[in-house]
Design a protein around this motif. Structure first.
Motif, PDB file in Angstrom:
ATOM      1  N   ARG A 102      45.035  30.300  48.050  1.00 30.76           N
ATOM      2  CA  ARG A 102      45.881  29.655  47.052  1.00 30.76           C
ATOM      3  C   ARG A 102      45.432  29.890  45.599  1.00 30.76           C
ATOM      4  O   ARG A 102      46.034  29.343  44.689  1.00 30.76           O
ATOM      5  CB  ARG A 102      45.935  28.147  47.313  1.00 30.76           C
ATOM      6  CG  ARG A 102      46.870  27.734  48.439  1.00 30.76           C
ATOM      7  CD  ARG A 102      48.313  27.979  48.016  1.00 30.76           C
ATOM      8  NE  ARG A 102      49.262  27.263  48.833  1.00 30.76           N
ATOM      9  CZ  ARG A 102      49.902  27.772  49.871  1.00 30.76           C
ATOM     10  NH1 ARG A 102      49.655  29.022  50.214  1.00 30.76           N
ATOM     11  NH2 ARG A 102      50.780  27.063  50.551  1.00 30.76           N
ATOM     12  N   THR A 103      44.397  30.679  45.375  1.00 29.23           N
ATOM     13  CA  THR A 103      43.946  30.908  44.001  1.00 29.23           C
ATOM     14  C   THR A 103      43.853  32.408  43.722  1.00 29.23           C
ATOM     15  O   THR A 103      43.833  33.234  44.643  1.00 29.23           O
ATOM     16  CB  THR A 103      42.557  30.276  43.739  1.00 29.23           C
ATOM     17  OG1 THR A 103      41.556  30.995  44.480  1.00 29.23           O
ATOM     18  CG2 THR A 103      42.551  28.816  44.147  1.00 29.23           C
ATOM     19  N   VAL A 104      43.796  32.742  42.437  1.00 24.41           N
ATOM     20  CA  VAL A 104      43.626  34.138  42.025  1.00 24.41           C
ATOM     21  C   VAL A 104      42.143  34.473  42.105  1.00 24.41           C
ATOM     22  O   VAL A 104      41.463  34.652  41.092  1.00 24.41           O
ATOM     23  CB  VAL A 104      44.178  34.351  40.598  1.00 24.41           C
ATOM     24  CG1 VAL A 104      44.146  35.842  40.232  1.00 24.41           C
ATOM     25  CG2 VAL A 104      45.596  33.825  40.471  1.00 24.41           C
ATOM     26  N   LEU A 105      41.649  34.528  43.327  1.00 22.07           N
ATOM     27  CA  LEU A 105      40.244  34.822  43.589  1.00 22.07           C
ATOM     28  C   LEU A 105      40.078  36.329  43.718  1.00 22.07           C
ATOM     29  O   LEU A 105      40.730  36.964  44.566  1.00 22.07           O
ATOM     30  CB  LEU A 105      39.789  34.122  44.870  1.00 22.07           C
ATOM     31  CG  LEU A 105      38.336  34.317  45.276  1.00 22.07           C
ATOM     32  CD1 LEU A 105      37.407  33.539  44.350  1.00 22.07           C
ATOM     33  CD2 LEU A 105      38.126  33.888  46.731  1.00 22.07           C
ATOM     34  N   ARG A 106      39.238  36.903  42.900  1.00 22.18           N
ATOM     35  CA  ARG A 106      39.020  38.344  42.973  1.00 22.18           C
ATOM     36  C   ARG A 106      38.370  38.708  44.300  1.00 22.18           C
ATOM     37  O   ARG A 106      37.409  38.092  44.724  1.00 22.18           O
ATOM     38  CB  ARG A 106      38.139  38.792  41.816  1.00 22.18           C
ATOM     39  CG  ARG A 106      38.812  38.647  40.444  1.00 22.18           C
ATOM     40  CD  ARG A 106      37.858  38.953  39.306  1.00 22.18           C
ATOM     41  NE  ARG A 106      38.483  38.677  38.001  1.00 22.18           N
ATOM     42  CZ  ARG A 106      37.838  38.659  36.859  1.00 22.18           C
ATOM     43  NH1 ARG A 106      36.527  38.919  36.839  1.00 22.18           N
ATOM     44  NH2 ARG A 106      38.481  38.393  35.730  1.00 22.18           N
ATOM     45  N   LEU A 283      42.010  30.704  38.176  1.00 23.91           N
ATOM     46  CA  LEU A 283      40.724  30.002  38.177  1.00 23.91           C
ATOM     47  C   LEU A 283      40.099  29.922  36.790  1.00 23.91           C
ATOM     48  O   LEU A 283      39.261  29.043  36.530  1.00 23.91           O
ATOM     49  CB  LEU A 283      39.755  30.703  39.141  1.00 23.91           C
ATOM     50  CG  LEU A 283      40.079  30.549  40.630  1.00 23.91           C
ATOM     51  CD1 LEU A 283      39.120  31.376  41.462  1.00 23.91           C
ATOM     52  CD2 LEU A 283      40.013  29.092  41.043  1.00 23.91           C
ATOM     53  N   GLY A 284      40.472  30.830  35.902  1.00 24.38           N
ATOM     54  CA  GLY A 284      39.952  30.780  34.541  1.00 24.38           C
ATOM     55  C   GLY A 284      38.429  30.812  34.502  1.00 24.38           C
ATOM     56  O   GLY A 284      37.786  31.697  35.070  1.00 24.38           O
ATOM     57  N   VAL A 285      37.851  29.814  33.842  1.00 24.50           N
ATOM     58  CA  VAL A 285      36.385  29.768  33.694  1.00 24.50           C
ATOM     59  C   VAL A 285      35.695  29.487  35.020  1.00 24.50           C
ATOM     60  O   VAL A 285      34.466  29.638  35.122  1.00 24.50           O
ATOM     61  CB  VAL A 285      35.985  28.704  32.655  1.00 24.50           C
ATOM     62  CG1 VAL A 285      36.506  29.061  31.283  1.00 24.50           C
ATOM     63  CG2 VAL A 285      36.485  27.316  33.074  1.00 24.50           C
ATOM     64  N   PHE A 286      36.455  29.067  36.050  1.00 27.36           N
ATOM     65  CA  PHE A 286      35.856  28.767  37.347  1.00 27.36           C
ATOM     66  C   PHE A 286      35.788  29.988  38.258  1.00 27.36           C
ATOM     67  O   PHE A 286      35.340  29.885  39.394  1.00 27.36           O
ATOM     68  CB  PHE A 286      36.649  27.660  38.049  1.00 27.36           C
ATOM     69  CG  PHE A 286      36.609  26.334  37.335  1.00 27.36           C
ATOM     70  CD1 PHE A 286      35.477  25.536  37.405  1.00 27.36           C
ATOM     71  CD2 PHE A 286      37.684  25.902  36.582  1.00 27.36           C
ATOM     72  CE1 PHE A 286      35.422  24.327  36.746  1.00 27.36           C
ATOM     73  CE2 PHE A 286      37.650  24.686  35.922  1.00 27.36           C
ATOM     74  CZ  PHE A 286      36.516  23.899  35.999  1.00 27.36           C
ATOM     75  N   GLN A 291      33.005  32.586  42.721  1.00 29.82           N
ATOM     76  CA  GLN A 291      32.410  33.784  43.321  1.00 29.82           C
ATOM     77  C   GLN A 291      30.963  33.541  43.736  1.00 29.82           C
ATOM     78  O   GLN A 291      30.538  33.931  44.833  1.00 29.82           O
ATOM     79  CB  GLN A 291      32.482  34.951  42.329  1.00 29.82           C
ATOM     80  CG  GLN A 291      33.878  35.414  41.966  1.00 29.82           C
ATOM     81  CD  GLN A 291      34.529  36.241  43.055  1.00 29.82           C
ATOM     82  OE1 GLN A 291      33.857  36.736  43.960  1.00 29.82           O
ATOM     83  NE2 GLN A 291      35.842  36.397  42.983  1.00 29.82           N
ATOM     84  N   LEU A 292      30.213  32.874  42.878  1.00 26.78           N
ATOM     85  CA  LEU A 292      28.803  32.601  43.185  1.00 26.78           C
ATOM     86  C   LEU A 292      28.673  31.642  44.363  1.00 26.78           C
ATOM     87  O   LEU A 292      27.781  31.792  45.212  1.00 26.78           O
ATOM     88  CB  LEU A 292      28.103  32.037  41.949  1.00 26.78           C
ATOM     89  CG  LEU A 292      27.935  32.996  40.767  1.00 26.78           C
ATOM     90  CD1 LEU A 292      27.301  32.273  39.574  1.00 26.78           C
ATOM     91  CD2 LEU A 292      27.078  34.198  41.172  1.00 26.78           C
ATOM     92  N   ALA A 293      29.547  30.636  44.417  1.00 25.87           N
ATOM     93  CA  ALA A 293      29.498  29.667  45.519  1.00 25.87           C
ATOM     94  C   ALA A 293      29.794  30.344  46.855  1.00 25.87           C
ATOM     95  O   ALA A 293      29.093  30.125  47.847  1.00 25.87           O
ATOM     96  CB  ALA A 293      30.477  28.525  45.265  1.00 25.87           C
ATOM     97  N   LEU A 294      30.826  31.187  46.892  1.00 34.74           N
ATOM     98  CA  LEU A 294      31.164  31.890  48.130  1.00 34.74           C
ATOM     99  C   LEU A 294      30.077  32.898  48.510  1.00 34.74           C
ATOM    100  O   LEU A 294      29.771  33.074  49.693  1.00 34.74           O
ATOM    101  CB  LEU A 294      32.509  32.600  47.979  1.00 34.74           C
ATOM    102  CG  LEU A 294      33.736  31.693  47.830  1.00 34.74           C
ATOM    103  CD1 LEU A 294      35.001  32.531  47.683  1.00 34.74           C
ATOM    104  CD2 LEU A 294      33.869  30.749  49.018  1.00 34.74           C
ATOM    105  N   LEU A 295      29.489  33.539  47.508  1.00 33.43           N
ATOM    106  CA  LEU A 295      28.402  34.482  47.772  1.00 33.43           C
ATOM    107  C   LEU A 295      27.207  33.758  48.383  1.00 33.43           C
ATOM    108  O   LEU A 295      26.619  34.222  49.369  1.00 33.43           O
ATOM    109  CB  LEU A 295      27.997  35.191  46.485  1.00 33.43           C
ATOM    110  CG  LEU A 295      26.833  36.187  46.601  1.00 33.43           C
ATOM    111  CD1 LEU A 295      27.197  37.324  47.544  1.00 33.43           C
ATOM    112  CD2 LEU A 295      26.447  36.722  45.223  1.00 33.43           C
TER     113      LEU A 295
END
Length: 530
Positions: A102-106, A283-286, A291-295
């Motif tokens: 649901r987000t623009v997650l790279r 997600l903007g600034v998030f 990315q770091l949290a998923l990593l």
């Protein structure tokens, strides 16, 4: 799933289908019903064993064994473990699914697979990896850490599949009424995920109740570790049987709780036209924190244990690849996995056929009995088979057939669910059309029904194979003397603190599990309509 209309009969045809009479299946409904009923009765053996042993123990003795401080300690440990681990898995699973869908997650397609990957590492292998680096790990918080990293994909996979299927029109309507992104998520999206969340939470809780290897390695006592200890010290002692009865009641209580927590609300789209495409939130600034949290999550849950297994393999060198031990374990694992998968698929077919072609209270009751039995921990099923075989058929105890029968009971729903979906895509109208063209019932069944349901049956067999490769407790209890599987050999060497010696077996289990895990992930997407 689309339905296929029945083929029209040729003009002047006097076929049975043309007269409106439904052709009988080649094997006959009564014979199929009797077979399915016998399978259901067989699947209830573990529950019958628990009830019989409780009654045979006597009321006074049973009360004394159940209401003792040791049981209270185990109950407290188990409840605490579930109350902490399940919410953490829900947060990680639903949060990861929302970010991916649901987000623009790279790189969201890469993350979609990466978050399911930890299922390829058996939980007891995960525990081995952590303990080999931090030997001081023990207690509740170590159990929560390892269990959460091992089981959160059980929530993520159904949640991601359901998010991909949901029509975003409701969310867009809520946003147009002035609700912000967080309000839309908590007030609109989250309620629609109730079924996925309750189902995933149930799976996590049942895995926690059934898990033995993880908690034995970190010296954290649960019902399963206590039952195994009792079995090893007194073989078939009364105290162990009473612990098993409490564990069974706990599992049944979780099943009832999950059914009640589903609620009665249904979220479905009614009407014609194509479903709207979901608008992904920026997600903007998030973006970087996400990315770091998923990593961090994927590294801890998959990357680190996989690297540690490889590290022990490299440290052990060529000496740990002893062909005399390694090859028999691999071949027996493959043999039991293939035989168990085939047997489970064959046994599941009568139940699936009745459920799809002849739905009703009878077929639903038969199906439900198998779901109840499969929710029981492997150690309870193993103890039931040990006791029943020794008392009624001593020659069957510790035979390959008995072990495969236990696998069938434990993993039958994995095949049953897939067969049901496959048979649903092979409507009876196609079978009738084939017979109207002069084909015999058996030829029509083989060329139409069986052919169309074969891919789904193969998918279910693959999932059963994966489960058997990683099964530990029932195999330890029931395997014939001299049997060595990848799981039992790994357990034997890791219990002796031979971490390099255990590494090849752990690596092979991961390599065998990886493609099956990917299949499970893709299948969940397909079922969800993507």
């Amino acid at each position: 799933m689309s339905t296929v209309p029945s083929a029209p009969a040729s003009q002047g045809s006097t076929t049975t289908a043309g007269k409106g009479k439904r052709p009988r299946p080649p094997f006959g409904v009564p014979a199929l019903s009797v077979t399915a009923a016998l399978i259901a009765l067989f699947s209830l053996l573990p529950l019958g064993y628990v009830a019989f042993m409780t009654a045979a123990t006597g009321w006074d003795t049973a009360v004394g064994l159940i209401f003792r401080p040791r049981v209270g300690e185990l109950l407290g440990n188990t409840i605490l473990l579930i109350l902490i681990t399940v919410p953490l898995c829900l947060v990680l699973g639903v949060g990861g699914a929302w970010l991916v869908e649901r987000t623009v997650l790279r790189g969201h397609r890469v993350w979609a697979v990466a978050l399911a990957a930890p299922l390829a590492i058996p939980a007891f292998v995960n525990s081995y990896a952590w303990v080999s680096v931090v030997p001081s790990l023990e207690g509740i918080w170590s159990g929560v850490l390892i269990a959460t990293l091992s089981y959160f994909p059980l929530v993520y996979i159904p949640a991601a599949a359901m998010l991909g299927r949901l029509d975003p029109a409701i969310e867009q309507s809520a946003a147009s009424l002035g609700l912000g992104p967080w309000a839309v998520f908590f007030r609109v999206v989250l309620p629609q995920l109730r079924i996925a969340m309750t189902g995933g939470a149930l799976l996590v809780a049942l895995h926690l109740l059934a898990e033995y290897g993880v908690f034995a390695m970190i010296r954290f006592d649960t019902f399963t570790t206590a039952i195994m200890t009792q079995f090893q010290s007194t073989f078939n002692g009364t105290a162990g049987n009473m612990l098993a009865s409490v564990l069974v009641l706990f599992c049944l209580a979780l099943l009832l709780l999950e059914v009640r927590s589903r609620g009665t609300a249904r979220y479905a789209r009614i009407g014609s036209g194509a479903q709207a495409k979901a608008v992904r939130l920026g997600l903007g600034v998030f973006q970087l924190p996400a990315q770091l949290a998923l990593l961090a999550l994927t590294v801890l849950a998959f990357g680190l244990p996989f690297w540690l297994v490889l590290r022990w393999v490299l440290l052990g060198g060529s000496d740990i690849w002893d062909a005399a031990e390694f090859i028999p374990a691999l071949l027996q694992t493959l043999g039991y996995g293939l035989a168990g998968a085939l047997a489970t698929t064959v046994v599941a077919f009568p139940l699936a056929y009745l459920a799809v072609r002849h739905p009703g209270w009878f077929s639903k009751s038969l199906e439900l009995s198998n779901y109840i039995t499969s929710s029981l921990p492997g150690i309870v099923v193993g103890l039931a088979f040990v006791t029943i075989s020794i008392r009624l058929a001593p020659g069957v105890y510790q035979t390959a057939g008995l072990l495969i029968a236990a696998y069938v009971l434990l993993f039958l729903p994995r095949s049953l669910v897939n067969l049901r979906s496959g048979l649903a895509q092979a409507p009876k109208e196609l079978d009738e059309a084939a017979r109207s063209l002069g084909k015999s019932p058996w030829v029509a069944f083989l060329k139409v029904t069986l052919r169309l349901s074969a891919p789904a049956a193969a998918g279910g067999a693959a999932l059963v194979f994966l489960a058997i490769v990683n099964e530990l407790t029932a195999t330890l209890l029931l395997s014939p003397n001299g049997t060595s599987t990848l799981a039992t050999e790994f357990w034997s060497k890791s219990s002796e603190i031979d971490y390099p010696g255990a590494a090849p077996y752990a690596l092979l289990m991961i390599l065998l599990s990886a493609p099956m895990t990917y299949l499970l992930f893709q299948q969940s997407k397909k079922v969800a309509g993507q």
